[in-house]
Scaffold this motif. Structure first.
Motif, short mmCIF file in Angstrom:
data_model
loop_
_atom_site.label_atom_id
_atom_site.label_comp_id
_atom_site.label_asym_id
_atom_site.label_seq_id
_atom_site.Cartn_x
_atom_site.Cartn_y
_atom_site.Cartn_z
N ALA A 16 0.88 -1.16 0.12
CA ALA A 16 0.05 -0.05 0.06
C ALA A 16 0.90 1.44 0.00
CB ALA A 16 -0.96 0.11 1.26
N ASN A 19 2.41 1.85 -3.61
CA ASN A 19 1.28 2.47 -4.38
C ASN A 19 0.90 3.89 -4.09
OD1 ASN A 19 -0.29 0.46 -6.33
ND2 ASN A 19 0.43 -0.96 -4.53
N THR A 33 -3.80 0.07 -10.03
CA THR A 33 -3.74 1.52 -9.45
C THR A 33 -4.08 2.62 -10.33
OG1 THR A 33 -2.44 0.56 -7.81
CG2 THR A 33 -2.71 3.09 -7.58
N GLY A 48 -8.60 3.94 -2.88
CA GLY A 48 -8.66 2.79 -1.90
C GLY A 48 -9.91 2.11 -2.50
N PHE A 84 -6.04 -3.80 2.03
CA PHE A 84 -5.15 -3.38 0.95
C PHE A 84 -5.89 -1.88 0.61
CE2 PHE A 84 -4.02 -2.67 -3.77
CZ PHE A 84 -2.60 -2.53 -3.28
N LEU A 87 -5.86 0.83 3.54
CA LEU A 87 -4.38 1.13 3.69
C LEU A 87 -3.73 2.07 2.79
CD1 LEU A 87 -2.60 -2.02 5.04
CD2 LEU A 87 -2.91 -0.10 6.22
N ILE A 88 -3.89 1.97 1.35
CA ILE A 88 -3.53 2.96 0.34
C ILE A 88 -4.36 4.21 0.65
CG2 ILE A 88 -3.99 3.65 -2.14
CD1 ILE A 88 -3.42 0.82 -2.91
N TRP A 91 -2.46 5.51 3.55
CA TRP A 91 -1.01 6.27 3.26
C TRP A 91 -1.20 7.54 2.54
CZ3 TRP A 91 3.21 5.44 5.54
CH2 TRP A 91 3.38 3.84 6.19
#
Length: 226
Positions: A16, A19, A33, A48, A84, A87-88, A91
């Motif tokens: 994550a 990305n 992505t 996300g 996942f 989490l992207i 971040w």
């Protein structure tokens, strides 16, 4: 088994993060992505959340291609995909005040992101506990339809989001997320993963991991109910 779960969590965090770096660099992201960035710009959804929606669609497509429901594996794959995606977004939220300016710095950050993704995928495939629906698609195509041809399976599985991202971007006359980083991911990710396979040695207890994997877990659940 606990060691394998630790490495799995580390890989999803690192994946994550990588990305998110490619998104911040704005110099091209990995195909899935990149597609999500274009759809995000068109719909207002977060990157996300778009990845999660696409993941659900691909999860259903995986079972259709497999011609049967994958049972509890699908549940764990869904949870992995969900974590996942969130989490992207996490971040990207943390990095929202970070600015990446200048062509050279953007290229460096983009390549660093791609390498983080490759390292994460190397760990994730070595642990081999769950599969993101996108990766499961590649596996199904390779094993069930393409006689083990992993290169062709990768081209098809990554060509789908690439075509989707290009279509959305060109239709809106505002193409984003598809650039140098996308080309590097599309053409070189496999080689990067092999490189990290040689560098990262997890020394996992294979017997414990095999015992914990989903078919065995489902077997134990059934017997506990009997």
């Amino acid at each position: 088994m606990a060691k394998g779960v630790f490495w799995l969590f580390l890989s999803v965090f690192l994946n994550a993060f990588g990305n998110a770096l490619t998104v911040k660099a704005a110099f091209g992201s990995a195909p899935w992505t990149a597609a999500s960035i274009n759809i995000s710009n068109a719909t207002g959804l977060t990157v996300g959340n778009v990845l999660i929606i696409m993941g659900i669609i691909v999860l259903i497509a995986d079972d259709l291609l497999r011609r049967h429901w994958n049972g509890i594996k699908d549940v764990f794959n869904f949870l992995y995909m969900l974590s996942f995606g969130y989490l992207i977004d996490a971040w990207l939220f943390i990095m929202q005040s970070v600015t990446v300016n200048g062509w050279a710095l953007r290229v460096i950050v983009c390549i660093a992101g791609v390498l983080c993704i490759a390292a994460a995928l190397s760990i994730y495939f070595q642990v081999n506990l769950v599969l993101h629906p996108f990766d499961d698609l590649l596996k199904i195509l390779r094993e069930k339809y393409l006689n083990g041809n992993v290169v062709l399976a990768q081209r098809i599985s990554l060509g789908i989001p690439l075509a989707l991202g290009l279509s959305v971007g060109l239709f809106r006359h505002h193409l984003v997320g598809i650039n140098l980083g996308t080309a590097i991911s599309f053409l070189c990710m496999g080689y990067f993963i092999l490189f990290f396979d040689r560098c990262i040695h997890l020394h996992l207890n294979r017997d414990a991991l095999t015992h914990w994997r989903m078919p065995h877990l489902l077997h134990h659940v059934k017997h506990s109910k009997a």
